[in-house]
Design a protein around this motif. Sequence first.
Motif, PDB file in Angstrom:
ATOM      1  N   UNK A 158     -99.261  47.398  33.838  1.00 12.54           N
ATOM      2  CA  UNK A 158     -98.300  47.060  34.388  1.00 12.54           C
ATOM      3  C   UNK A 158     -96.906  46.423  33.800  1.00 12.54           C
ATOM      4  N   UNK A 159     -97.568  45.288  33.775  1.00  6.45           N
ATOM      5  CA  UNK A 159     -96.883  43.922  33.070  1.00  6.45           C
ATOM      6  C   UNK A 159     -95.805  44.310  31.600  1.00  6.45           C
ATOM      7  N   UNK A 160     -97.278  44.920  30.483  1.00 15.27           N
ATOM      8  CA  UNK A 160     -96.918  44.763  29.165  1.00 15.27           C
ATOM      9  C   UNK A 160     -95.881  45.803  29.357  1.00 15.27           C
ATOM     10  N   UNK A 161     -95.443  46.890  30.359  1.00 16.53           N
ATOM     11  CA  UNK A 161     -95.112  48.084  29.828  1.00 16.53           C
ATOM     12  C   UNK A 161     -92.723  47.232  30.374  1.00 16.53           C
ATOM     13  N   UNK A 162     -93.082  46.645  31.451  1.00 21.00           N
ATOM     14  CA  UNK A 162     -91.808  45.787  31.736  1.00 21.00           C
ATOM     15  C   UNK A 162     -91.275  45.001  31.656  1.00 21.00           C
ATOM     16  N   UNK A 163     -92.488  44.335  30.683  1.00 17.73           N
ATOM     17  CA  UNK A 163     -92.329  42.950  29.968  1.00 17.73           C
ATOM     18  C   UNK A 163     -90.853  43.342  28.690  1.00 17.73           C
ATOM     19  N   UNK A 164     -90.967  44.796  28.707  1.00 16.86           N
ATOM     20  CA  UNK A 164     -90.572  45.097  27.335  1.00 16.86           C
ATOM     21  C   UNK A 164     -89.336  46.061  27.559  1.00 16.86           C
ATOM     22  N   UNK A 165     -89.823  47.251  28.486  1.00 21.79           N
ATOM     23  CA  UNK A 165     -88.461  48.420  29.467  1.00 21.79           C
ATOM     24  C   UNK A 165     -87.635  47.265  30.335  1.00 21.79           C
ATOM     25  N   UNK A 166     -87.711  46.110  31.032  1.00 17.90           N
ATOM     26  CA  UNK A 166     -86.453  45.577  31.495  1.00 17.90           C
ATOM     27  C   UNK A 166     -85.388  44.630  30.562  1.00 17.90           C
ATOM     28  N   UNK A 167     -85.939  44.111  29.699  1.00 17.71           N
ATOM     29  CA  UNK A 167     -85.026  43.726  28.597  1.00 17.71           C
ATOM     30  C   UNK A 167     -84.200  45.122  28.125  1.00 17.71           C
ATOM     31  N   UNK A 168     -84.842  45.519  27.899  1.00 19.63           N
ATOM     32  CA  UNK A 168     -84.658  46.808  27.351  1.00 19.63           C
ATOM     33  C   UNK A 168     -83.052  47.598  27.837  1.00 19.63           C
ATOM     34  N   UNK A 169     -83.629  48.007  29.020  1.00 18.35           N
ATOM     35  CA  UNK A 169     -82.480  47.992  29.983  1.00 18.35           C
ATOM     36  C   UNK A 169     -81.915  47.305  30.474  1.00 18.35           C
ATOM     37  N   UNK A 170     -82.242  46.277  30.411  1.00 17.94           N
ATOM     38  CA  UNK A 170     -80.328  44.973  30.947  1.00 17.94           C
ATOM     39  C   UNK A 170     -79.769  44.961  29.984  1.00 17.94           C
ATOM     40  N   UNK A 171     -80.176  44.805  28.337  1.00 12.56           N
ATOM     41  CA  UNK A 171     -78.892  45.093  27.451  1.00 12.56           C
ATOM     42  C   UNK A 171     -78.407  46.595  27.245  1.00 12.56           C
ATOM     43  N   UNK A 172     -78.662  47.352  27.843  1.00 15.04           N
ATOM     44  CA  UNK A 172     -77.894  48.939  27.310  1.00 15.04           C
ATOM     45  C   UNK A 172     -79.116  49.266  26.736  1.00 15.04           C
ATOM     46  N   UNK A 173     -79.784  49.367  26.140  1.00 13.67           N
ATOM     47  CA  UNK A 173     -80.776  51.092  25.347  1.00 13.67           C
ATOM     48  C   UNK A 173     -81.527  51.435  26.540  1.00 13.67           C
TER      49      UNK A 173
END
Length: 483
Positions: A158-173
């Motif tokens: 779970x956490x290794x996914x959100x540690x990447x997807x959360x900043x990516x989506x927040x940045x607009x990626x």
Amino acid sequence: MMMPEVIYRQAFINGQWCDAQDKSTYPVNNPANGEVIAHVSNLGETETLEAIDAARQALPAWQKLTAKQRSQYLQTWYQLIIEQQEPLARLLSLEQGKPLTESRGEILYGASFIEWFAEEGKRTYGETIPSPLPGRRITTIKQPIGVVAAITPWNFPNAMITRKVAPALAAGCTVVLKPAPETPLSALILAALAKKAGIPDGVFNVVTGTDAVAIGRALTQSPVVRKLSFTGSTHVGKLLMAQCASTVKKMSLELGGNAPFIVFDDADLDAAVTGALTAKFRNSGQTCVCANRLLVQDSVYDAFSQKLASAVATLQAGPALEGDFQQGPLINAAAVAKVQSHIDDARQHGAQVLTGGQPYLQDGFFFQPTVLTGVTENMLIANEETFGPVAPLIRFQTEEQAIQLANQTESGLAAYFYSRDIGRIVRVAEALECGMVGINEGAISNESAPFGGIKQSGLGREGSRHGIEDYMEIKYLCFGSLD
Ligand SMILES: NC(=O)c1ccc[n+]([C@@H]2O[C@H](COP(=O)([O-])OP(=O)(O)OC[C@H]3O[C@@H](n4cnc5c(N)ncnc54)[C@H](O)[C@@H]3O)[C@@H](O)[C@H]2O)c1
Ligand SMILES: O=C[C@H](O)CS(=O)(=O)O
């Protein structure tokens, strides 16, 4: 048994659940007993290219939203995960094996990155720079890098996914994720909750499958993918670096570790034992920041060894959903064999087993929590990442020798040491070659701190205010005379 209403078995592309083109599936097994939990869609290169195209098409609208609008989607996603903490934790323990208390903690840890970056996305500031030349005005803006590929490991599904997807989506990626084939169920239910949160189709895609090479080839060779964020072994990280060269992708690499855990003669030994239990035996030793070598100063070596062995002997291993255990199984038979090979090599070269030392004779891949004494730095266990519940104790004489031993590997992710001498604390913290140091502390990971390593443990940082920078580009704007 409280489990999610439904276990998702299909890949998630462009907001739709989808089978592999050839309808093939593969079994996901419970490492505690070998039983099949579910059969999951087994996608390949063609379907991955479809997921990349979905992310490409979703990008303009997603990056056009304001950071606050994206933040609101992430906050809703965060709330849905928190509401589902218990079923998500039970599903995670089922497919990965870790004790339920650790899985509950991982769900909160993973969600904390979504909560954190929902806010950080609103602080991706540009700057105005005093011009050295007359008639010009200099500014910079931050822009999302674009379509991101993420490849993640099985040990924190779970956490290794959100540690990447959360900043990516927040940045607009937008993101195409390839989770580990051993633990896809946690990734798929995260996608289901993202859909429920209203995150638009194509923004977050999950490609499941056992052919990592084929999926990875599509992700690394596509010019549409502008960044690859990888967490996993150093060996695979090097392969992916080479594959990304042809399209000059930006990369984040969170790779293997070999953390030293140093106990100096002025340490609080009881605190050091507590720290060692966490730093060594969390997730049955299957974390990248696990203490892989315990370096103990000569005068306290015997006392620390006995204290640690006594504490380790009380750790109970068993199936996470069948009792309150402190240790789960390893992920597969190969992991058990690697741990056994490290112990056998150490014993052949003179090490002794204080406690443990054997696999559990059970259906699953259990291994007894183990403490070895008489370990030396030329043994396999001191040079390779064991990734299992074995604490090898190495004796040292001087502070200088401890630092030399600590720094002798190609890894540089985490390190830990126990001392109550402030001069020694500053000297040792500055001398250790790694990205993160636990000082009188064995648990160092959280969303607000920069997580990452140096040397062959990786590139970049995840979490903290730094974690979103790797998903952004800086654009310099030079304004000619406006006078
Ligand atoms: N630094 C960190 O934050 C961190 C976190 C967790 C795990 N790790 C490291 O990961 C390792 C254990 O995890 P693992 O066994 O899943 O690692 P792994 O490198 O075998 O696999 C990681 C991911 O890469 C994929 N993969 C494997 N070969 C590939 C290829 N040729 N092309 C594309 N993708 C490929 C796998 O399917 C998986 O999704 C350990 O070394 C551990 O230290 C590091
Ligand atoms: O295994 C790697 C993880 O990053 C461990 S942690 O939970 O982030 O410390």
